[in-house]
Design a protein around this motif. Sequence first.
Motif, short mmCIF file in Angstrom:
data_model
loop_
_atom_site.label_atom_id
_atom_site.label_comp_id
_atom_site.label_asym_id
_atom_site.label_seq_id
_atom_site.Cartn_x
_atom_site.Cartn_y
_atom_site.Cartn_z
N SER A 44 0.84 -1.21 0.00
CA SER A 44 0.00 0.00 0.00
C SER A 44 0.87 1.25 0.00
CB SER A 44 -0.92 0.01 1.22
OG SER A 44 -1.81 -1.08 1.21
N ARG A 45 1.87 1.26 0.88
CA ARG A 45 2.76 2.42 0.95
C ARG A 45 3.52 2.60 -0.36
NH1 ARG A 45 3.40 0.90 6.55
NH2 ARG A 45 5.02 -0.59 5.94
N ASP A 46 3.99 1.50 -0.93
CA ASP A 46 4.76 1.60 -2.17
C ASP A 46 3.93 2.20 -3.30
OD1 ASP A 46 6.90 0.49 -0.87
OD2 ASP A 46 6.69 -1.51 -1.76
N PHE A 47 2.70 1.75 -3.44
CA PHE A 47 1.86 2.22 -4.54
C PHE A 47 1.42 3.67 -4.35
CE2 PHE A 47 1.39 -2.30 -5.51
CZ PHE A 47 1.56 -2.27 -6.88
N LEU A 48 1.54 4.19 -3.16
CA LEU A 48 1.13 5.57 -2.89
C LEU A 48 2.32 6.48 -2.61
CD1 LEU A 48 -2.07 4.51 -1.17
CD2 LEU A 48 -2.01 6.45 -2.74
N SER A 49 3.49 6.03 -2.99
CA SER A 49 4.69 6.83 -2.84
C SER A 49 4.98 7.56 -4.14
CB SER A 49 5.88 5.94 -2.45
OG SER A 49 7.06 6.71 -2.37
N GLY A 50 4.95 8.86 -4.12
CA GLY A 50 5.22 9.63 -5.32
C GLY A 50 4.05 9.63 -6.28
N GLY A 51 4.33 9.94 -7.54
CA GLY A 51 3.27 10.08 -8.54
C GLY A 51 3.02 11.54 -8.87
N LYS A 52 2.25 11.77 -9.91
CA LYS A 52 2.03 13.14 -10.39
C LYS A 52 1.02 13.91 -9.54
CE LYS A 52 1.32 11.31 -14.55
NZ LYS A 52 1.98 10.00 -14.58
N ARG A 53 0.14 13.22 -8.86
CA ARG A 53 -0.85 13.85 -7.95
C ARG A 53 -1.77 14.83 -8.67
NH1 ARG A 53 0.06 9.85 -4.69
NH2 ARG A 53 1.71 10.10 -3.14
N PHE A 54 -2.09 14.55 -9.93
CA PHE A 54 -2.95 15.47 -10.67
C PHE A 54 -4.33 15.61 -10.04
CE2 PHE A 54 -0.48 14.50 -14.81
CZ PHE A 54 0.37 15.56 -14.58
N ARG A 55 -4.91 14.53 -9.57
CA ARG A 55 -6.26 14.60 -8.99
C ARG A 55 -6.26 15.45 -7.73
NH1 ARG A 55 -4.97 10.57 -11.73
NH2 ARG A 55 -6.36 9.67 -13.30
N ALA A 56 -5.25 15.26 -6.90
CA ALA A 56 -5.14 16.07 -5.69
C ALA A 56 -4.96 17.54 -6.05
CB ALA A 56 -3.97 15.59 -4.84
N LEU A 57 -4.17 17.82 -7.07
CA LEU A 57 -3.93 19.22 -7.45
C LEU A 57 -5.19 19.87 -8.02
CD1 LEU A 57 -0.37 18.96 -9.01
CD2 LEU A 57 -1.03 20.28 -6.99
N PHE A 58 -5.95 19.14 -8.81
CA PHE A 58 -7.18 19.73 -9.33
C PHE A 58 -8.19 19.96 -8.20
CE2 PHE A 58 -5.69 18.31 -13.55
CZ PHE A 58 -5.84 19.52 -14.21
N CYS A 59 -8.19 19.09 -7.21
CA CYS A 59 -9.05 19.30 -6.05
C CYS A 59 -8.63 20.58 -5.32
CB CYS A 59 -8.96 18.09 -5.12
SG CYS A 59 -9.97 18.22 -3.63
N PHE A 60 -7.34 20.74 -5.11
CA PHE A 60 -6.81 21.91 -4.40
C PHE A 60 -7.14 23.20 -5.16
CE2 PHE A 60 -3.18 24.92 -3.93
CZ PHE A 60 -3.39 25.27 -2.61
N TRP A 61 -6.88 23.22 -6.47
CA TRP A 61 -7.11 24.45 -7.22
C TRP A 61 -8.59 24.71 -7.48
CZ3 TRP A 61 -3.90 28.05 -6.74
CH2 TRP A 61 -2.54 27.78 -6.59
N GLY A 62 -9.42 23.67 -7.46
CA GLY A 62 -10.86 23.90 -7.46
C GLY A 62 -11.29 24.61 -6.20
N TRP A 63 -10.73 24.17 -5.07
CA TRP A 63 -11.00 24.82 -3.78
C TRP A 63 -10.51 26.26 -3.79
CZ3 TRP A 63 -7.11 25.77 0.21
CH2 TRP A 63 -7.64 26.20 1.44
N GLN A 64 -9.28 26.46 -4.24
CA GLN A 64 -8.71 27.80 -4.27
C GLN A 64 -9.48 28.72 -5.21
OE1 GLN A 64 -6.95 28.91 -1.96
NE2 GLN A 64 -4.80 28.92 -2.59
N ALA A 65 -9.90 28.19 -6.35
CA ALA A 65 -10.60 29.02 -7.33
C ALA A 65 -11.89 29.58 -6.76
CB ALA A 65 -10.90 28.20 -8.58
N VAL A 66 -12.58 28.79 -5.95
CA VAL A 66 -13.82 29.26 -5.32
C VAL A 66 -13.50 30.09 -4.09
CG1 VAL A 66 -15.91 28.50 -4.11
CG2 VAL A 66 -15.19 27.34 -6.21
N ARG A 67 -12.57 29.65 -3.28
CA ARG A 67 -12.22 30.34 -2.03
C ARG A 67 -11.76 31.76 -2.26
NH1 ARG A 67 -7.94 31.03 1.94
NH2 ARG A 67 -6.38 30.82 0.29
N THR A 68 -11.08 32.00 -3.37
CA THR A 68 -10.49 33.31 -3.62
C THR A 68 -11.31 34.16 -4.58
OG1 THR A 68 -9.15 32.44 -5.45
CG2 THR A 68 -8.18 32.39 -3.25
N SER A 69 -12.53 33.74 -4.88
CA SER A 69 -13.28 34.44 -5.92
C SER A 69 -13.98 35.70 -5.44
CB SER A 69 -14.33 33.50 -6.53
OG SER A 69 -15.28 33.12 -5.54
#
Length: 376
Positions: free
Chosen positions: A40-65
């Motif tokens: 489990s740890r190995d498969f979740l180590s690193g990666g591009k994290r695109f889904r997490a980033l789109f979640c974050f910037w979706g939050w930021q886009a609304v939070r800062t509007s």
Amino acid sequence: MSESIRFVDLIQSRIDGFLDARASILVSIADELSPVAAFSRDFLSGGKRFRALFCFWGWQAVRTSSDGGDDVQDAGAVTAGGALDAVVSVASSLELFHAAALVHDDLIDNSDTRRGAPAAHKRFERLHDEEGWGGSGAAFGTGAATLLGDLLLILSDELFDEGLTQLVSAPARRAARAEFNRMRIDVTAGQYLDIFEEIGWAGRPDGDQLARAERVIVYKSAKYSIESPLLIGGSLAGATLGQLDALRSFGLPLGIAYQLRDDLLGVFGDAEVTGKPSGDDLREGKRTVLIALTRQAIPSGARAALDELLGDPELTPEQIRTMQLTIRESGAVEVVERMIADNVARAIAALEAAPLGAAAKAQLRDLAVTVTRRSA
């Protein structure tokens, strides 16, 4: 993109801490579960994290509007604690869900590698053989990897709920949960349609195959990879219907472009970069938009030859090269490249008048380029 980098670091830290805590539960049950925790740890180590980033910037886009500022920081620095902790947990849960989907996807597609390393079922199979256990190593690998994927799905839901408990707003919690639930239905439906097209295409009119391939893209990848993370992030910030519509108008065409790029990499990608054998989609028989366009453009004899080879797991390197040449000479690659460019342009245009924070929109534009010009 320094804020994105900092957020990715927070995601990795949250995932590591969460998995460590759950590993202690597994090991307390039985020492034999140690490999499950380790994998489990190995498969979740690193990666591009695109889904997490789109979640974050979706939050930021609304939070800062609301203040109309040109800088994300105008609406308050993104620092540890408070609402950010909720976003980190929710975004991390999306990465756990993605890992589960990849484990199951490799089983469905009989893929032996993932990110240049053995897929989960192959790792369990190797463990079986190294330990000299009885029975079939392949059967053990399949069963154990299925359970690993199931466990990651369970943990994803748990971590998502932990994030929601950190939100004050009950409407935001309900909206984010509804989007998460719909995302899981959509991607499961899309995965089913994907495997159905591999065996059901022959009974369908050739003229329908492009539309059917496009439907798979929307539900298996586009919504799940980009649109849904954006909507979940925006919901966490209390997005209005107008803001959610704006995020959809950006996210769906970008998600389509993202998967079209993935389809090209699945046929022509460099194995040293993608971590998957070159031409893997051809061995798996994927009925992608690229294949549908190729079949439309080539004569019936060449089409029959392509159909006969597509989906053969024993394809030789020479056969792969022949199929790649057929696809290139058909002009389908150029058409897909134009489709990618058109969808990216549509996504970016949707941001222009969107009621979202200006700096966050700039970051989303940068991400749009990153996810569609990648080589892995």
